[in-house]
Design a protein around this motif. Structure first.
Motif, PDB file in Angstrom:
ATOM      1  N   THR A  76       4.537   6.408 -10.978  1.00  0.00           N
ATOM      2  CA  THR A  76       2.822   6.486 -10.619  1.00  0.00           C
ATOM      3  C   THR A  76       2.668   6.335  -9.067  1.00  0.00           C
ATOM      4  O   THR A  76       3.398   5.703  -8.438  1.00  0.00           O
ATOM      5  CB  THR A  76       2.268   5.322 -11.276  1.00  0.00           C
ATOM      6  OG1 THR A  76       2.896   5.301 -12.696  1.00  0.00           O
ATOM      7  CG2 THR A  76       0.611   5.838 -11.206  1.00  0.00           C
ATOM      8  N   VAL A  77       2.103   7.343  -8.524  1.00  0.00           N
ATOM      9  CA  VAL A  77       1.864   7.433  -7.159  1.00  0.00           C
ATOM     10  C   VAL A  77       1.007   6.495  -6.581  1.00  0.00           C
ATOM     11  O   VAL A  77       1.188   6.026  -5.523  1.00  0.00           O
ATOM     12  CB  VAL A  77       1.661   8.726  -6.678  1.00  0.00           C
ATOM     13  CG1 VAL A  77       1.377   9.096  -5.233  1.00  0.00           C
ATOM     14  CG2 VAL A  77       2.262   9.950  -7.319  1.00  0.00           C
ATOM     15  N   ALA A  78      -0.151   6.016  -7.423  1.00  0.00           N
ATOM     16  CA  ALA A  78      -1.187   5.326  -6.648  1.00  0.00           C
ATOM     17  C   ALA A  78      -0.574   4.036  -6.337  1.00  0.00           C
ATOM     18  O   ALA A  78       0.084   3.421  -7.177  1.00  0.00           O
ATOM     19  CB  ALA A  78      -2.288   5.260  -7.683  1.00  0.00           C
ATOM     20  N   PRO A  79      -1.172   3.115  -5.277  1.00  0.00           N
ATOM     21  CA  PRO A  79      -0.801   2.020  -4.929  1.00  0.00           C
ATOM     22  C   PRO A  79      -1.572   0.844  -5.837  1.00  0.00           C
ATOM     23  O   PRO A  79      -1.977  -0.108  -5.127  1.00  0.00           O
ATOM     24  CB  PRO A  79      -0.769   1.733  -3.550  1.00  0.00           C
ATOM     25  CG  PRO A  79      -2.055   2.584  -3.114  1.00  0.00           C
ATOM     26  CD  PRO A  79      -1.939   3.691  -4.302  1.00  0.00           C
ATOM     27  N   HIS A  80      -1.637   1.008  -6.954  1.00  0.00           N
ATOM     28  CA  HIS A  80      -2.273   0.007  -7.843  1.00  0.00           C
ATOM     29  C   HIS A  80      -1.485  -0.769  -8.454  1.00  0.00           C
ATOM     30  O   HIS A  80      -0.029  -0.773  -8.121  1.00  0.00           O
ATOM     31  CB  HIS A  80      -3.438   0.328  -8.780  1.00  0.00           C
ATOM     32  CG  HIS A  80      -2.742   1.568  -9.701  1.00  0.00           C
ATOM     33  ND1 HIS A  80      -1.323   1.659 -10.091  1.00  0.00           N
ATOM     34  CD2 HIS A  80      -3.549   2.656  -9.891  1.00  0.00           C
ATOM     35  CE1 HIS A  80      -1.674   2.779 -10.717  1.00  0.00           C
ATOM     36  NE2 HIS A  80      -2.445   3.240 -10.945  1.00  0.00           N
ATOM     37  N   GLU A 123       8.800  11.054  -4.939  1.00  0.00           N
ATOM     38  CA  GLU A 123       8.347  12.113  -4.771  1.00  0.00           C
ATOM     39  C   GLU A 123       8.559  13.253  -5.948  1.00  0.00           C
ATOM     40  O   GLU A 123       8.028  14.500  -5.560  1.00  0.00           O
ATOM     41  CB  GLU A 123       8.574  12.653  -3.436  1.00  0.00           C
ATOM     42  CG  GLU A 123       7.967  12.122  -2.447  1.00  0.00           C
ATOM     43  CD  GLU A 123       8.650  11.466  -1.297  1.00  0.00           C
ATOM     44  OE1 GLU A 123       9.804  11.821  -0.985  1.00  0.00           O
ATOM     45  OE2 GLU A 123       7.921  10.517  -0.782  1.00  0.00           O
ATOM     46  N   ASN A 165       2.947   0.025  -7.955  1.00  0.00           N
ATOM     47  CA  ASN A 165       3.576  -0.769  -7.204  1.00  0.00           C
ATOM     48  C   ASN A 165       4.723  -1.279  -7.807  1.00  0.00           C
ATOM     49  O   ASN A 165       5.901  -1.351  -7.516  1.00  0.00           O
ATOM     50  CB  ASN A 165       2.864  -1.863  -6.734  1.00  0.00           C
ATOM     51  CG  ASN A 165       1.676  -1.395  -5.391  1.00  0.00           C
ATOM     52  OD1 ASN A 165       2.106  -0.097  -4.860  1.00  0.00           O
ATOM     53  ND2 ASN A 165       0.928  -2.321  -5.110  1.00  0.00           N
ATOM     54  N   PHE A 172       0.883  -1.319  -0.205  1.00  0.00           N
ATOM     55  CA  PHE A 172      -0.082  -0.176  -0.142  1.00  0.00           C
ATOM     56  C   PHE A 172       0.974   1.258  -0.049  1.00  0.00           C
ATOM     57  O   PHE A 172       0.425   2.377   0.313  1.00  0.00           O
ATOM     58  CB  PHE A 172      -0.979   0.098   1.035  1.00  0.00           C
ATOM     59  CG  PHE A 172      -0.613  -0.586   2.373  1.00  0.00           C
ATOM     60  CD1 PHE A 172       0.612  -0.278   3.025  1.00  0.00           C
ATOM     61  CD2 PHE A 172      -1.632  -1.356   3.241  1.00  0.00           C
ATOM     62  CE1 PHE A 172       1.070  -0.801   3.931  1.00  0.00           C
ATOM     63  CE2 PHE A 172      -1.025  -1.797   4.444  1.00  0.00           C
ATOM     64  CZ  PHE A 172       0.157  -1.705   4.757  1.00  0.00           C
ATOM     65  N   LYS A 173       2.060   1.055  -0.352  1.00  0.00           N
ATOM     66  CA  LYS A 173       2.922   2.271  -0.660  1.00  0.00           C
ATOM     67  C   LYS A 173       3.154   3.065   0.914  1.00  0.00           C
ATOM     68  O   LYS A 173       2.899   4.192   1.024  1.00  0.00           O
ATOM     69  CB  LYS A 173       2.761   3.179  -1.756  1.00  0.00           C
ATOM     70  CG  LYS A 173       3.063   2.783  -2.896  1.00  0.00           C
ATOM     71  CD  LYS A 173       3.066   3.633  -4.135  1.00  0.00           C
ATOM     72  CE  LYS A 173       3.517   2.974  -5.517  1.00  0.00           C
ATOM     73  NZ  LYS A 173       3.164   3.855  -6.490  1.00  0.00           N
TER      74      LYS A 173
END
Ligand code: SF4
Ligand code: SF4
Ligand code: SF4
Ligand code: SF4
Lengths: 266, 343
Positions: free
Chosen positions: A185-189, A177, A193, A157-158
């Motif tokens: 990509t920031v999202a933890p999909h 960052e 990931n 989940f980062k």
């Protein structure tokens, strides 16, 4: 333990160190990082099999740095970390006072040669299951290995505990960052990931000193060290470079030799 | 609501769970991954585990996914197709095996997202969710629910609460209408309960502080020197916030380009340096000292003040997960000892 506590008290008493970074008893049988600044603090220091978290991570922490000169109780992995950090110019003025404990004997390692000698004579020792996991993964087909990491990363989940626990992830601004441009990509999909972990593995290839702190830190139980351990193994195999052994070695992946056999360099 | 109780045998519980899966409900229940236990979607009721104190991750992702699509757009030959994910039907979900503290946490979580401008995603998801919790007959030293307004047999937030009693049977507390209809739909599996006193089966968790007292002490603690020492070993990750069933901070992320893209809501944590950094580069919480203070203050001072509930249910997950052993229970006890009570 006693000699360690005495040594710490002596360093603090003589003002050679303002803080001794070590471990103390924690909750429910765990040990926890401990920052001894007084005689009494020094009495709480412990050193045993449970002391696995890599304490070198605190050498770059603002609140610890501002305390003044530090001494650190070091496992072989911490010694390798300090050597590696030195090769990356992380200690501008001097090394931290590095204390290694053997049979209740405390030895100070205070310069490049003594740290290097210790690192060389204490090779990386993995628990047998880690060695097996690294080998098993390397032996897998690409598709199976991909499926393995897909399943493991599905729980990520980062929280970045892996990064925070890693003493070589000391960047004040991590690649994840950066948003201009955005590399990861920031999202933890699933995609985010993979991007994150492959980026981190590449950043630690030839730098990971293989302490395993990231795996220990991961709340999702992901054996994340397997990635960086293998990345460092590959660098060692391909370039003959082992991190954490020579304090003045040029970085494996960001230096070049004009006599390199590959043509792209010329 | 009625306070009907039933009993249920372990075999009938398994039959119930199998029936729910067979009926096409999305069942999420504790399953083992290595040494840890996680809530995961269940296809086969046989993989559900019962012998755990607490799961590694909380069940909040059922209401608040770690990465939730809000809006998507895709350019095709006809033009731009925009999908509003808020309009999507949410499938019926069953959460099984949550602990009483988890259910209590989710009810506070839902309340938080309903206060003021109601959050459509969270409220819709709660409507689609049925919560079957399991009372605690065992606890571990990280647990402190009884100091945070919950307890091993607390029914708050659950639709049904099962308590393991003797002879492989469960006592069933029917807490809500939703719970009642689930029992009614599977009536043959349940038996009317004789009068059974649940308490003797429950774990004992000693209360170690009173939240009101902590809130009071924290009110004047903002500039107290305790925060610096308390947070020295914190390495500033998001583990505590991400395993916490009440932590609700998020960030909105945009991905894509001018032809295709998505807007997502993702978890965020006050422990990260970046959480409060301004575009100027200024950070009002420059070190872990301020960030750790925020974590404690938000849960034990600000939320009680602004939303009238405590932001912690004492599930102990943050303490178990913390790579630096920042034991929250111990930290709160220390606050009760170190900070003066004023007012
Ligand atoms: S610590 Fe684990 S869950 Fe957290 S970012 Fe790293 S791999 Fe993901
Ligand atoms: S992942 Fe890379 S950029 Fe990020 S902290 Fe680690 S080394 Fe630095
Ligand atoms: S308290 Fe622990 S889990 Fe939370 S940010 Fe600090 S080190 Fe990470
Ligand atoms: S703050 Fe810690 S103990 Fe409290 S609810 Fe969150 S995870 Fe549980």
């Amino acid at each position: 333990m006693q000699s360690l506590q005495h040594k710490a008290a002596e360093l603090l008493g003589s003002n050679r160190a303002s803080v001794v970074i070590g471990y103390a008893e924690g909750s429910d049988g765990r040990v926890r990082p401990h920052f001894a600044r007084t005689n009494d603090d020094a009495k709480a220091l412990v050193w045993d099999q449970r002391c696995k978290q890599n304490l070198a991570v605190y050498l770059t922490k603002h609140e610890i740095k501002e305390m003044g000169p530090a001494a650190i109780i070091a496992s072989p992995a911490v010694v390798r970390t300090i050597v590696q950090m030195a090769s990356e110019q992380q200690f501008v003025r001097s090394f931290p006072i590095t204390l290694v404990v053997d049979n209740d004997q405390v030895t100070e390692l205070n310069d490049g040669p003594s740290l290097e000698a210790f690192a060389t004579s204490h090779p990386v020792l993995f628990p047998s299951h880690v060695t097996k996991e690294v080998e098993d993964l390397a032996a897998m087909s690409v598709a199976d290995r991909f499926a393995f990491w897909q399943e493991e990363f599905s729980r990520c989940f980062k929280c970045y505990a892996c990064r925070s626990a890693c003493p070589l992830c000391y960047c004040t601004k991590c690649i994840t960052e950066s948003n201009q441009p955005q590399w990861v990509t920031v999202a933890p999909h699933a995609l985010g990931n993979f991007e994150w972990h492959l980026n981190r593995a590449m950043h630690l290839a030839g730098r990971c000193i293989q302490c395993g702190s990231c795996t220990l830190a991961c709340p999702a139980g992901i054996p994340i060290a397997l990635l960086t351990i293998e990345a460092s193994n590959i660098v060692q195999r391909e370039f003959g470079y082992q991190p954490g052994i020579k304090a003045d070695a040029p970085a494996a992946l960001s230096s070049f030799r004009v006599e390199d056999k590959e043509a792209f360099i010329r | 609501m009625t306070s009907t109780t039933y009993t249920l045998t372990h075999d009938n519980l398994n039959a119930l769970l199998r029936a729910l899966v067979a009926a096409g409900k999305q069942l999420h229940a504790p399953q083992r991954v290595g040494p840890k236990v996680f809530f995961k979607p269940v296809n086969d009721a046989a993989t559900i585990v019962f012998d755990y104190v607490q799961t590694a991750e909380s069940p909040k992702s059922l209401l608040f996914p770690k990465a939730e699509f809000l809006v998507s757009y895709r350019q095709n030959s006809e033009g731009m197709v925009v999908t509003d994910h808020l309009q999507k039907e949410i499938p019926e979900m069953i959460l099984f095996g949550s602990r009483p503290c988890d259910a209590a946490a989710l009810s506070r979580f839902v309340q938080f997202f309903a206060d003021g401008h109601a959050d459509a995603m969270v409220t819709q998801r709660r409507r689609a969710l049925t919560i079957i919790s399991m009372s605690c007959i065992a606890s571990d030293p990280a647990c402190f629910c009884t100091s945070c307004g919950s307890s091993p047999g607390d029914t708050t937030g659950s639709d049904l609460l099962l308590t393991p009693i003797s002879n492989g049977r469960y006592l069933v507390d029917v807490v809500t209408e939703k719970g009642q209809s689930l029992v009614a739909a599977n009536e043959a599996l349940f038996e009317q309960a004789p009068t059974i006193v649940k308490d003797s089966y429950l774990a004992t968790v000693e209360a170690v502080f009173t939240p009101e007292e902590i809130t009071k002490r924290l009110a004047t603690s903002f500039n107290d020197p305790i925060w610096k020492n308390a947070s020295l070993r914190c390495i500033g990750c998001g583990a505590c916030a991400y395993v916490c069933p009440t932590c609700s901070c998020f960030t909105i992320e945009d991905e894509g380009n001018d032809r295709t893209g998505d807007r997502l809501r993702c978890w965020d944590s006050c422990a990260f340096a970046l959480f409060t950094v301004h575009t100027t580069g200024h950070n009002p919480r420059p070190t872990q000292t301020e960030r750790w203070r925020q974590r404690v203050m938000h849960k034990f001072s600000y939320l009680p003040e602004t939303n009238h509930f405590l932001g912690c249910v004492g599930c102990g997950r943050c303490s178990r997960a913390c790579p630096a052993d920042m034991n929250l229970k111990e930290q709160i006890i220390a606050i009760a000892e170190l900070l003066p009570a004023i007012g």
